[in-house]
Design a protein around this motif. Sequence first.
Motif, PDB file in Angstrom:
ATOM      1  N   UNK A 101      37.742  35.264  44.147  1.00 49.48           N
ATOM      2  CA  UNK A 101      39.045  35.915  44.010  1.00 49.48           C
ATOM      3  C   UNK A 101      38.899  37.170  43.162  1.00 49.48           C
ATOM      4  N   UNK A 102      39.423  38.271  43.667  1.00 51.29           N
ATOM      5  CA  UNK A 102      39.498  39.506  42.883  1.00 51.29           C
ATOM      6  C   UNK A 102      40.882  39.572  42.254  1.00 51.29           C
ATOM      7  N   UNK A 103      40.919  39.486  40.942  1.00 51.44           N
ATOM      8  CA  UNK A 103      42.181  39.499  40.198  1.00 51.44           C
ATOM      9  C   UNK A 103      42.470  40.924  39.747  1.00 51.44           C
ATOM     10  N   UNK A 104      43.578  41.467  40.240  1.00 49.86           N
ATOM     11  CA  UNK A 104      44.000  42.815  39.856  1.00 49.86           C
ATOM     12  C   UNK A 104      45.205  42.669  38.932  1.00 49.86           C
ATOM     13  N   UNK A 105      45.011  42.820  37.624  1.00 52.83           N
ATOM     14  CA  UNK A 105      46.113  42.584  36.686  1.00 52.83           C
ATOM     15  C   UNK A 105      47.243  43.595  36.854  1.00 52.83           C
ATOM     16  N   UNK A 106      48.446  43.119  36.638  1.00 48.49           N
ATOM     17  CA  UNK A 106      49.605  44.003  36.599  1.00 48.49           C
ATOM     18  C   UNK A 106      49.642  44.707  35.238  1.00 48.49           C
ATOM     19  N   UNK A 107      50.406  45.786  35.126  1.00 42.20           N
ATOM     20  CA  UNK A 107      50.459  46.503  33.836  1.00 42.20           C
ATOM     21  C   UNK A 107      50.878  45.624  32.667  1.00 42.20           C
ATOM     22  N   UNK A 130      33.785  41.448  35.382  1.00 46.33           N
ATOM     23  CA  UNK A 130      34.914  42.377  35.336  1.00 46.33           C
ATOM     24  C   UNK A 130      34.387  43.798  35.437  1.00 46.33           C
ATOM     25  N   UNK A 131      35.194  44.658  36.053  1.00 49.73           N
ATOM     26  CA  UNK A 131      34.814  46.063  36.162  1.00 49.73           C
ATOM     27  C   UNK A 131      36.076  46.891  36.353  1.00 49.73           C
ATOM     28  N   UNK A 132      35.940  48.185  36.235  1.00 49.36           N
ATOM     29  CA  UNK A 132      37.044  49.101  36.508  1.00 49.36           C
ATOM     30  C   UNK A 132      36.641  50.003  37.666  1.00 49.36           C
ATOM     31  N   UNK A 163      41.602  50.928  38.180  1.00 47.11           N
ATOM     32  CA  UNK A 163      42.208  49.645  37.839  1.00 47.11           C
ATOM     33  C   UNK A 163      41.138  48.695  37.327  1.00 47.11           C
ATOM     34  N   UNK A 164      41.525  47.863  36.389  1.00 46.32           N
ATOM     35  CA  UNK A 164      40.614  46.831  35.917  1.00 46.32           C
ATOM     36  C   UNK A 164      40.664  45.652  36.890  1.00 46.32           C
ATOM     37  N   UNK A 165      39.510  45.116  37.228  1.00 47.21           N
ATOM     38  CA  UNK A 165      39.403  44.033  38.202  1.00 47.21           C
ATOM     39  C   UNK A 165      38.585  42.906  37.593  1.00 47.21           C
ATOM     40  N   UNK A 166      39.043  41.683  37.789  1.00 45.03           N
ATOM     41  CA  UNK A 166      38.313  40.507  37.336  1.00 45.03           C
ATOM     42  C   UNK A 166      37.937  39.682  38.560  1.00 45.03           C
ATOM     43  N   UNK A 167      36.678  39.318  38.671  1.00 45.70           N
ATOM     44  CA  UNK A 167      36.233  38.452  39.760  1.00 45.70           C
ATOM     45  C   UNK A 167      36.209  37.022  39.230  1.00 45.70           C
ATOM     46  N   UNK A 168      36.942  36.142  39.908  1.00 53.11           N
ATOM     47  CA  UNK A 168      37.106  34.761  39.447  1.00 53.11           C
ATOM     48  C   UNK A 168      36.525  33.796  40.474  1.00 53.11           C
ATOM     49  N   UNK A 169      36.048  32.661  39.971  1.00 49.61           N
ATOM     50  CA  UNK A 169      35.379  31.693  40.841  1.00 49.61           C
ATOM     51  C   UNK A 169      36.351  30.987  41.777  1.00 49.61           C
ATOM     52  N   UNK A 170      37.579  30.759  41.321  1.00 45.03           N
ATOM     53  CA  UNK A 170      38.540  29.985  42.109  1.00 45.03           C
ATOM     54  C   UNK A 170      39.506  30.917  42.838  1.00 45.03           C
TER      55      UNK A 170
END
Length: 432
Positions: A101-107, A130-132, A163-170
Amino acid sequence: PSLAELTFRTADGELGQVLRSPAGPGAVVLGCQAASLARLSARMEQELVGLEEQLQLLQAELVGKRWGALRVLEREPCCESGDAWYFRVGITFGHSPLVLAAKVPKPSCSSLGVQSSLGPHCTIQRLMCRFTDHLPRELQLPAHPGEQSHSPSREEQATHPVLQVLICAEVPYQTLAGFVKGSQELHRASPGHYERLVCLLLLQLCQGLEHLRGQHVGQGDLSPENLLLVQCPCPPGGQQGKKEPLGLSLPRLLISSFFRTKEKPRPCSTSQEQDWSEGLAAPTSPAAEEQKLGRLIYQLLHVDVSLEDTLGSRSSRLPEIPSLSIYSAGLRRLATLLLHRDPSRRVSLEQARSILQVLLWGPRQELFARSRKTLPLLQSWVEVKRALLLLSFAENSVGTGGTPGLEEWLCCQYFQEVTEHTLYQTTQALYA
C-alpha cells in the motif's frame, strides 16, 4: 529437557527424567499444553502477519526506492482514511510479486515521524519505507465535494510540491467507519454474529493501544475513520471456496495514526462533577483512550450518540444498548465501565481487553450458577479449556475445519496467557 522442548518424539529416557519431577505428571501435562499453545500462536502469527525476517529483508530492499520501482495497480485509492489515501502498488521481491500500500498523507496528517519509530505489532500499520516525490500521472487523488478528481499534468508536476509517501506492508480495503455504515443490515439480520465481530475488533484495538502505550505513543484519533481494516490471508487449497464475504469475515484491524505522549500517572480524581470531555481534550491523558473506546462501542453497535451526550452531559445515564445477542449485556457493561464519571472506577485498557476475552471465550456466568466462584474452580476451568482447545486444533487439522485464522489466533493468545487470578478480577467487574 524443559517442558517447552518435549514433543511426541522425545526419547523415553529423557521423558522418564521429566516424569520423576516432584510436581508429578499432571504438572508436566499442563506445562506441555502451555508450551504447545505458545508454539501454535507463533505459527499462526507468521501465517497472518508474515515472517519478521522476510519483512525486514523487504524493508532493506525498499530503501531508496521511489515511484519508479513500484507498479501502480489501480488509479484510484483502494481506501481513504481520515488522514490519508491508500493506493495498491506492486513490487517483485525475490521471484514473487507482492502487493503493498502506498500511503499518501493528507495535509492534516502529522504522525509520520512517530510512525517511523514504532516497533512491530499485528495491529500497528507496518511502515516499509518512505520517500518524497511527485504523484505519478496515472494516480488520482479524490477531489473535495463539488470538484472533479484529477491527476497532475506534466506542467503541474514541474511546479507542484512533492508529496510524502509511505509504503506499508498491509493493504486496507475499508475503514472501520465504512464497516459500521455498511453493516446495519447484518446487525439486524444476524445480531449474534455481528456483535461477536464487534468484540473481536475491539479486542484487536485494545491490544494495539496497549502496545502503543508501552512505547509512550498514543493513537492520534481514535475514530472509525482512522482505523483501517485489512483482509486476512486466504486459507490454502480447497478452503478458498468456503471463504466468507468481507462483511461476514473477521478482518485485521490496523491503527495508522499516532502521536508521542509524555509519561504521566493515570488520573485518579474522584470528583463526580469532573467534565468527561476533559480527557478527550488532552491527548496525553491515558484516560482519554478509555473514554473514546467506550464511545466507539456505541458507534459499532449503531447506537446514535453524540459527543456531547456521551461525554459532556451532566446526566448519569448513558444511552441504552438494546439486548440483541449474548454479547449485548457485556458490551453495555464494558461501555459503562469505560465511560464512568468517576475516573477511579473506570476500567483500564488491560481490563477492557480481559473483559472482551471473557465475553468471547468465557467463563460465562452460568459456570457460577451452581458452584461458588473460587480460584480453584477458575484454575480447573482454564486447564480443561486449554486441553479442549488443543484437541480442537488437532481434530481440525485432519478434518474439514480449515487453517486456523485470526479468531483462532486471538483465542490461542487468551488461553496461553490467562490465569485464574485475572479471571477472578475480570468476572467480578463484568458480572457485578
